[in-house]
Each structure stands twice: as structure tokens, then as C-alpha cells.
Design a protein around this motif. Structure first.
Motif, PDB file in Angstrom:
ATOM      1  N   UNK A 113      -8.518  -6.810  -7.209  1.00 51.31           N
ATOM      2  CA  UNK A 113      -8.080  -5.492  -7.676  1.00 51.31           C
ATOM      3  C   UNK A 113      -6.568  -5.408  -7.880  1.00 51.31           C
ATOM      4  N   UNK A 114      -5.799  -6.042  -7.003  1.00 51.35           N
ATOM      5  CA  UNK A 114      -4.342  -6.030  -7.163  1.00 51.35           C
ATOM      6  C   UNK A 114      -3.947  -6.738  -8.452  1.00 51.35           C
ATOM      7  N   UNK A 169       0.813  -1.215   0.000  1.00 48.95           N
ATOM      8  CA  UNK A 169       0.000   0.000   0.000  1.00 48.95           C
ATOM      9  C   UNK A 169       0.843   1.259   0.000  1.00 48.95           C
ATOM     10  N   UNK A 170       2.174   1.129   0.023  1.00 44.95           N
ATOM     11  CA  UNK A 170       3.041   2.304   0.048  1.00 44.95           C
ATOM     12  C   UNK A 170       3.266   2.881   1.429  1.00 44.95           C
ATOM     13  N   UNK A 206      -5.325   4.782  -5.840  1.00 47.06           N
ATOM     14  CA  UNK A 206      -4.943   5.274  -4.518  1.00 47.06           C
ATOM     15  C   UNK A 206      -4.472   4.160  -3.602  1.00 47.06           C
ATOM     16  N   UNK A 207      -4.895   2.912  -3.899  1.00 45.82           N
ATOM     17  CA  UNK A 207      -4.457   1.782  -3.069  1.00 45.82           C
ATOM     18  C   UNK A 207      -2.989   1.445  -3.299  1.00 45.82           C
ATOM     19  N   UNK A 208      -2.455   1.859  -4.458  1.00 42.28           N
ATOM     20  CA  UNK A 208      -1.099   1.470  -4.832  1.00 42.28           C
ATOM     21  C   UNK A 208      -0.305   2.697  -5.268  1.00 42.28           C
ATOM     22  N   UNK A 209       0.062   3.570  -4.339  1.00 42.53           N
ATOM     23  CA  UNK A 209       0.744   4.809  -4.738  1.00 42.53           C
ATOM     24  C   UNK A 209       2.071   4.557  -5.446  1.00 42.53           C
ATOM     25  N   UNK A 210       2.822   3.567  -5.024  1.00 43.34           N
ATOM     26  CA  UNK A 210       4.115   3.301  -5.660  1.00 43.34           C
ATOM     27  C   UNK A 210       3.916   2.950  -7.132  1.00 43.34           C
ATOM     28  N   UNK A 211       2.960   2.066  -7.411  1.00 44.49           N
ATOM     29  CA  UNK A 211       2.694   1.687  -8.803  1.00 44.49           C
ATOM     30  C   UNK A 211       2.145   2.882  -9.590  1.00 44.49           C
ATOM     31  N   UNK A 212       1.344   3.707  -8.944  1.00 46.05           N
ATOM     32  CA  UNK A 212       0.788   4.883  -9.621  1.00 46.05           C
ATOM     33  C   UNK A 212       1.902   5.810 -10.092  1.00 46.05           C
TER      34      UNK A 212
END
Length: 902
Positions: free
Chosen positions: A743-744, A601-602, A772-778
Motif C-alpha cells: 500500500x505504501x 504514519x504521521x 488515513x494511513x499517511x496523513x502527511x502525504x494526504x
């Protein structure tokens, strides 16, 4: 070993070490385990330490004994007895835990670690008045609950004025022999010191005899003190080839052989006694002695075999006790046990063991009493001590069914508390007692506890069959345990196989209704298509109706299904509940899962804090699988932050903890190695690591982790020219994986498609989802898209994406990617300076954890209870943190901690 009562010969380095610990105790404590062979002088060092400490320290002692049986906290009570009068300084929870543990009152069963925390807090309070020196002699023979508590203390006394010195035979196993607890091995004396000691106690020997004695003693101080007494009369120097320990025991036996029958009987009873009570020992010896004889301790004291101190008696060395026990035949041994049982009729908790030792035939009543004793040990928070009671009860059982039931219960408990050798022995005994089908099913469960990862898919099918039979037999608990184990094997074997759906179908047939159990079975057996059902099951149980176990099970299910947005909150809730209950074993697992959920989740600071604490707790509670998983979670964050050397060190540590090559640990270790390689620009290696997750022939094959790392694999593939290979791996994914509802999983599929195609539509599709669940990937998507636009000379469009990527990575602390974003911005014609160093990053994970708790308004004592450390340790951490951060108050720390919550 002594020239006089307290002088030591040849031990200057060890004395200097102990003196240093005592000198430092004004500011903080320490623990040291002194290891060595019998007679090498370990106990003498403790006596020297006690004398050196003098009145400046409160000296507390405990001596382990081979005859302590299964008495819960027997050795710990020896230590704490002199200071229990101060227990009113403790909180009601800790005071009650001690009183229940020591059998002073009844109450809810305290967890062992709650008892250990109560001991730590009480000792810390006592040490505030005067430093405490805790001496634990022959720790290897202490009851298991006491060993666990002592090991707990040894890891946590650094900030308190407590010095713990323990001795331990290096030929024996024990819980204080732990890498986290400092130790020193005592070697035999060198030639000069050995000669000086011998001449000090036996000057004027014939030179030939002196030379042979020195040669026979091999530098062992006890031998140098004792063997001169045996020259000529008991021990022939010439041609004697007995091992040194046996030779010393023979010397002691020869001395005992000169005693009259009554005096010898006193020693025999003392050797078998589980206490040091002079009156009790003499009274029992009187029952065995002729009527005209009066048992006396004086001959043994004069012979230097025992020491009598007021109402207590102890053997001067454990080898003397073992020599006495060696001379006892089975009949005499039973007679001594029977005599001891007769004189302690008012102490049933102790007398039951002596009656068991005196029993010649099976005895149903005695077996039942031992089983009650086991239950009492569990109620007192010492389940490890219940195992020997159940084993003895099984041996004394008359009915075969009772013998089977007690053996099964003892074996299952032994595995649960980590006594694997005992569990294996009892499991073998249980196999010979199996008669009914139900007995056989219970034996299969013991087999599962013993080895829950071998056997492949065929074992899963067998477990499903066993669960069906258990249901028919009316044992729903066993059926559920077998089903859950089958499902967990599916997860570890490789999620998504058809057998996983068979597990779920079996659960439907058997009517498994418990929501937490159903969620686990779905997550383990069919993680790719169960996201919605698992979320609904979780939502259907209000928080007010969830206990710690239920919350943990639901959280684990959410984590395995890739629902990190749900699992992080549940795991945080579960950890808080488990902390309050004091269950370190389960807390270690919970924090490991929390570290992974927070990392995905970052929430990297939270992830590192959870991973670091989990690794410590799992090492302490001997859970190598979960310790390895925590080390790798920590390694992932270290790699993301650019601390590659630390990341590689953590992964190497996880490898050492995974000798059985669990696929899950192999898989996550590859994730960490890929993160390091990618961060260093070694993209071909990163791609190779991640591709192995897709290979059914590889030991790390794991479809779930392969799915959750598709985005990283695609990035590495583009960077090293393996786009076609990456597309092929994605195309070859099983249909149910590509159709995942997680979702992941959906995010990673969209991420990979965008990066591999590189076109606007694919990036737009990936970014249109809620990231928003994955800020690093975003932010990685922003960087990938922005870089692609810059290369297409769409510079103005690229800058906004690259700025968002840079600022996002700076916020996360993802330094390598932040610098890559800056490089891209500069290439796009925009200056981008590096941010100032954040002093918060100088804090250790535990300091960050304490700061976060301070920000929540918790007091030092509240924080101490939560972290299983003393409140003075918390204060010590805060004292060091303030100058690091350039602050002067608790309110400043609260402000900084709130700013760094991410």
C-alpha cells in the motif's frame, strides 16, 4: 602525591571539580571518570574525595583487579555488599535479580540491565537517607558485567543523590570511556608542584640528584614519592633510560628483593589472588613456604608496598602488583595458583580459575567445570563473563571435538555481547580446529557474525549453499540463521533483485515453516510483492501466542515491506514486552524501527520519543547502525517541523556512525537531506538527493526507499523543472517495483503520477484511495492540488483543499508546509493567521514520553521501570514540566497529554 595522609599537591582544579559534585549531591547526582597514566594520582583523588565526603556521605568502594578473571559482577558486589541489607526496599523482581546475579539464590536468568536497574533503585533508596559516594578505582580491570552496570549507573544518577567517581587508565579500553559519561584527564604535575612534592618527601637531597630526579619523574607523583627511596641503592640516576613505568617497577622489585622467601611468597600469592582476604592469602603462602618459615605481611607493609585493613589486603598501587607478577616465572605462577585453589576448596566458583591457572596439561574434567562456570555466568545475567570461561575451557579440552565446540561457542557469544576483539581471536583459533563439514559450516556462521555486510551477491549464493548443507547435516537452527542472514543481505544490498527470490525458494525447499521467519525472509528478499502474504502470516499468530522475539520479527518484516500500518502496532507491542524483560539491546533496535513506522504514519511526537530513546540505548549498547537510523528518523521529523539546523546536525551525527557506508543508512540520510532542502525551498538539491536512490552506481541505491519517496521526488521535480527527469526515473523502475502490492508503494506511485501530470483525474485517483494511513502525504496532496487549481484560476475550488491542508499541517506540527498553505490561501483571497505557539513543543522527547505514561495512569515507579531510570529521576522530570506547561497537578498533565496524542 601527598604531604600528609590527605593533602594533595598541584591538584586544585580537580579538587574543585569533585568538591562541586559533592556539594550538589544534596539535590542531584553526577558521574565523573578520572583518566590518566599509571601513578599520576587518580587513586589519590578518590581517597581525597572519600575524606572530604566524611560522614555526610555513605562511601561505597570497588577496586578493579587484573586477576578478577571471569567472576560475574565481582566488582559490583564489592560496591553493593555494604547496602544489600536494604534490598527489602526493592520490588520482588529487582530483589530477585540482585540475589541471582550475586549467586545468593537460583532463579530465572536476569538481563544484565535488570540487574543494573536493581542496583540503581537500591542506591537511590539508600541515598534518600544519606547521599552516596561510589568510588570505582581501576575501572578498566573490573569484570565486564560490572563495567556495564557501572556505565549504566553513570548515565542515570543525575536526579539521585549519588556521586560516582571512577578512575581509568588512559592507555586501556573500557566501557566507562563513553562520550555520554563526563571525564577529566589528569595531567602530570607542573614543575613547581613537582618540586614541592619532592621536597616534601625527600628534603635535603643533593641538588644534582634532585634535578635528575625531577627530570626522570616527568611530573608523575608516584615517581616523585618512590624514586627517592631507590637513589644509590637500587636505581642509578645517571644514564638510566628506562621508561618511567618500568623504572618504577624496577624500584619496587628491588625493594622486594630484600625480603626473606616467606615474605616474598605472601606478595606473590596476593598478586595472583582474585580476592583481598588476608587469611586466604597467608594460608596459601604457608603451603609454599619452608616449614620453619611463617609468612608475614609486616615487611611489605613496612616497605609501603601493601596496606592491610582488618581482614583485607591491597597493593598500594597497581604497579606494585604488576612488578610482583613480572618476577614470577611460569612454574612459580602455577604453584601459587595451585596453593590458592587448595585453600578455597569450598568456593568452587573461584577455585576453578586458580586450578586452570595451575594446569600444565589439558584436563577434560577441569574444562567441563569451566564450561559449567560459563553457563552459570549466563544464568546470572552476565554472558560477557562467560566468554573467558569458554576460551579457557577450550584451551584445557582434551578431545579436539570439545575444543572446537567450546571455541565456537565462545566466539559466537563474544560477537553477540560486543567483544569483537575476543571474537576475532577465537574465530581464528576455530578455523584451525575445523575438521568436519559441519565444523566448516559453523565457521562460516562465525564469519557472518564478524562481517555480515561484505561480499556482495556471491556471498548470498554461498550462504544459500551453506544453509542447504546445514539442513543435510541436521542443524536446522544453523540453516535458518544462514538463510535469514542471506535474506538480510538482500535487503541491505538492494531489495528486489532476483537473488532475493532465490532465498525464498531455498526456504521453501528446506521446509522453513516458522511464520515469523518466513515473514522476514519474504520482506527482506521480496518486499514489493509480499505484502498480502506477510499480513496473512502476521494475522495467523494470535497476540497471546507471540513472545517478544516473534513480535519483533513480524514487526521488522512488516516495516521492510512498507506495511507501516501493521508494523507500528506490532513494534509498540514488542517494545512493551522487551521493556518488561529488560533487554536494552533489542529494545534499541525495536524503537528505531518504531520511530520510522510512526514517522511515516504521521505520529511525529511518538516517532521523536522513540528515536531519541533508541539513539540513547543504541549508543549505550554499542549498535552504531541502529543509532544512526534513529538519528535520521529524528532528523526527518525535525525537517518536517522546520527545525532545519537540528535536522542537519542529526544527519551529520548519523554520518559519523556509518564509516562502512551501509546502503540503508546512506539512503535514509538522503531522505532527510531532501526533506531539509525541500523545506527550505531548495528543490533542485532535494530532487538530486532523491534521484540518487534510483542510481545503481550510487552508494545509496535502495529501490525500497526510492519507491517510498516517489511522492517527495515528484514534488521536488515539479518545483525545480525536472518533471521529465522524474518521469524517466519512474518509467525505469523494475517491473516488480511498479507492480508492487505494498500500500505504501501504491500510494507513492499514485501520488507521483498526480503531481507530475497535474490533471484532475490523476489527483482524483490519488485521493480516492484510503489515505488515513499517511496523513502527511494526504495533506501534501491537498496542498499540491489546491495550488494547481489556484494557478488555473479555479480559486473557489482551491480554497477548501488549501484549508484542509493548512489545518492538517497545523495538527501535525508541519510548520513550513502550513505556512506554504497559508501563503496559497492568501493568494486565493482568504486571510489565514498563524496559530498560537503550543507550549507542549517546549517539552523534551523524554518529558513527552513521561507525560504520555502519566496519561496512561502509570505511577512514577512504573514509568521508571519502563524507561530504565530511577523513580526519583521521573519525579525530577515532572517537577520541571509543571511550570513549563503552566499546570499544577498530575490530572492537568493527563488532560494535556491526551489532547496532544497524535
Amino acid at each position: 602525591m601527598a604531604n600528609g595522609p590527605h593533602a594533595l599537591v598541584g591538584r586544585a582544579p580537580e579538587q574543585a571539580t569533585i568538591s562541586g559534585l559533592l556539594d550538589q549531591a544534596v539535590d542531584g547526582g553526577a558521574a565523573l571518570v578520572i583518566r590518566g597514566t599509571p601513578g599520576v594520582g587518580k587513586s589519590a583523588l578518590l581517597e581525597w574525595a572519600a575524606t572530604t565526603a566524611g560522614d555526610k556521605f555513605r562511601v561505597l568502594r570497588a577496586i578493579g583487579s587484573v586477576t578478577e578473571f571471569g567472576l560475574p559482577y565481582a566488582a559490583l558486589h564489592q560496591v553493593m555488599r555494604p547496602v544489600l541489607g536494604h534490598r527489602n526496599r526493592l520490588t520482588p523482581k529487582y530483589r530477585l535479580a540482585l540475589e541471582v546475579a550475586f549467586g545468593r539464590t537460583s532463579g530465572a536468568s536476569p538481563d544484565l540491565y535488570t540487574v543494573a536497574m536493581a542496583v540503581l533503585e537500591l542506591l537511590a533508596e539508600v541515598a534518600a537517607d544519606r547521599p552516596v559516594l561510589l568510588l570505582a578505582d581501576d575501572a578498566q580491570w573490573m569484570d565486564l558485567a560490572s563495567q556495564q552496570a557501572m556505565a549504566f549507573l553513570a548515565r542515570r544518577v543525575a536526579a539521585d543523590r549519588i556521586v560516582l567517581l571512577a578512575t581509568h587508565r588512559d592507555t586501556e579500553s573500557g566501557l566507562l570511556l563513553d562520550a555520554a559519561i563526563p571525564s577529566v584527564e589528569i595531567a602530570p604535575l607542573d614543575d613547581d608542584a613537582a618540586a614541592a612534592l619532592l621536597d616534601g618527601v625527600a628534603g635535603g637531597l643533593d641538588p644534582g640528584v634532585r634535578s635528575q630526579l625531577l627530570d626522570a619523574a616527568c611530573g608523575n607523583p608516584l615517581a616523585l614519592l618512590e624514586l627517592p627511596r631507590a637513589v644509590g641503592a637500587y636505581w642509578g640516576v645517571n644514564g638510566d633510560r628506562l621508561p618511567l613505568t618500568a623504572r618504577l617497577e624496577s624500584s619496587f622489585l628491588a625493594r622486594i628483593g630484600e625480603f626473606d622467601a616467606a615474605s616474598a611468597t605472601v606478595l606473590e600469592v596476593a598478586a595472583l589472588s582474585d580476592a583481598d582476604d588476608v587469611a586466604e592469602i597467608v594460608a596459601a603462602a604457608g603451603l609454599l613456604s619452608p616449614r620453619d618459615s611463617v609468612p608475614s605481611l609486616d615487611p611489605a607493609v613496612s616497605a609501603g608496598l601493601i596496606v592491610v585493613d582488618g581482614a583485607s589486603v591491597r597493593f598500594r598501587h597497581p604497579l606494585i602488583r604488576s612488578a610482583v607478577l613480572q618476577r614470577l616465572g611460569p612454574d612459580r605462577r602455577r604453584a601459587c595458583h595451585a596453593a590458592l585453589a587448595r585453600v578455597m576448596v569450598d568456593r568452587p566458583e573461584r577455585s576453578v580459575w586458580h586450578r586452570a591457572g595451575a594446569a600444565l596439561w589439558p584436563d577434560a574434567a577441569l574444562a567441563e567445570e569451566l564450561e559449567r562456570h560459563a553457563e552459570q555466568a549466563i544464568r546470572r545475567g552476565a554472558p560477557a563473563n562467560a566468554v573467558p570461561a569458554l576460551e579457557q575451557a577450550a584451551q584445557l579440552s582434551v578431545e579436539r571435538g570439545d575444543k572446537e565446540a567450546r571455541t565456537y561457542r565462545g566466539a559466537a557469544l563474544a560477537y553477540t555481547v560486543g567483544q569483537f576483539e575476543t571474537g576475532e581471536r577465537l574465530r581464528r583459533h576455530h578455523r584451525d580446529l575445523v575438521e568436519s563439514q559441519h565444523d566448516g559450516l559453523r565457521h562460516e556462521w562465525l564469519n557472518e557474525l564478524a562481517d555480515g555486510d561484505r561480499g556482495g551477491e556471491q556471498r548470498i549464493h554461498s550462504l544459500l549453499e551453506f544453509a542447504e548443507r546445514a539442513t543435510v547435516a541436521g542443524d536446522g537452527t544453523l540453516a535458518t540463521d544462514l538463510l535469514r542472514s542471506a535474506a538480510l543481505r538482500c535487503w541491505n544490498l538492494s531489495p528486489g533483485r532476483p537473488v532475493g527470490r532465490q532465498v525464498i525458494a531455498a526456504a521453501d525447499r528446506l521446509g522453513v515453516a516458522d511464520p515469523a521467519t518466513r515473514a522476514q525472509l519474504l520482506a527482506y528478499g521480496s518486499p514489493f510483492g509480499s505484502d498480502g502474504t506477510i499480513r496473512a502470516l502476521i494475522a495467523g499468530i494470535p497476540a497471546s501466542e507471540r513472545d517478544a522475539t516473534t513480535t519483533y520479527r513480524l514487526a521488522h518484516a512488516a516495516a521492510c515491506a512498507g506495511a507501516s500500518d501493521v508494523s507500528e502496532g506490532l513494534l509498540t507491542e514488542a517494545a512493551d514486552r522487551i521493556r518488561a524483560e529488560g533487554h536494552l539491546h533489542t529494545l534499541g533496535r525495536t524503537l528505531s524501527l518504531l520511530a520510522w513506522s510512526a514517522m511515516r504514519r504521521g505520529s511525529w511526537s511518538h516517532a521523536v520519543v522513540a528515536a531519541e530513546e533508541s539513539a540513547r540505548l543504541c549508543a549505550e549498547t554499542r549498535q552504531p547502525f541502529w543509532e544512526a537510523a534513529s538519528l535520521v528518523a529524528h532528523a526527518m521529523v525535525a525537517a518536517f517541523r522546520g527545525d532545519f539546523a537540528h535536522a542537519e546536525e542529526l544527519v551529520a551525527g548519523a554520518d559519523l556512525l556509518n564509516p562502512r557506508r551501509f546502503a540503508t543508512i546512506e539512503a535514509v540520510a538522503l531522505l532527510a537531506r531532501a526533506a531539509v532542502a525541500s523545506g527550505q525551498g531548495r528543490y533542485e538539491l532535494a530532487f538530486s538527493c532523491l534521484a540518487r536512490l534510483h542510481d545503481p552506481a550510487a552508494s545509496a541505491f535502495h529501490p525500497a526507499h526510492a519507491l517510498w519517496s516517489l511522492g517527495s521526488m515528484a514534488e521536488a521535480a515539479v518545483a525545480c523543472g525536472q518533471v521529465d527527469a522524474a518521469r524517466s526515473l519512474i518509467d525505469d523502475l523494475p517491473a516488480d517495483v511498479r507492480a508492487t502490492t505494498s500500500p505504501t508503494g501504491r500510494m507513492n506511485l499514485a501520488f507521483a503520477a498526480a503531481v507530475l501530470t497535474g490533471d484532475d483525474d490523476a489527483f482524483a485517483a490519488a485521493l480516492s484511495a484510503d489515505m488515513t494511513m499517511w496523513p502527511y502525504e494526504r495533506y501534501r496532496l491537498f496542498l499540491s492540488y489546491g495550488s494547481a487549481l489556484r494557478r488555473q484560476r479555479r480559486v473557489r475550488e482551491s480554497r477548501d483543499l488549501l484549508r484542509q491542508a493548512r489545518d492538517g499541517f497545523d495538527g501535525l506540527g508541519a510548520h513550513p508546509l502550513a505556512e506554504r498553505a497559508r501563503t496559497e490561501l492568501r493568494a486565493a483571497g482568504e486571510r489565514s493567521d498563524s496559530p498560537a505557539t503550543d507550549v507542549w513543543e517546549s517539552l523534551s522527547p523524554q518529558e513527552i514520553q513521561i507525560a504520555s505514561m502519566v496519561a496512561q495512569g502509570m505511577t512514577n515507579r512504573d514509568i521508571a521501570k519502563s524507561l530504565f531510570i530511577s523513580h526519583r529521576t521521573v519525579g525530577s522530570h515532572l517537577y520541571r514540566m509543571f511550570p513549563k506547561l503552566g499546570i499544577a497537578s498530575r490530572s492537568d498533565l493527563q488532560r494535556l497529554a491526551a489532547e496532544h496524542e497524535r
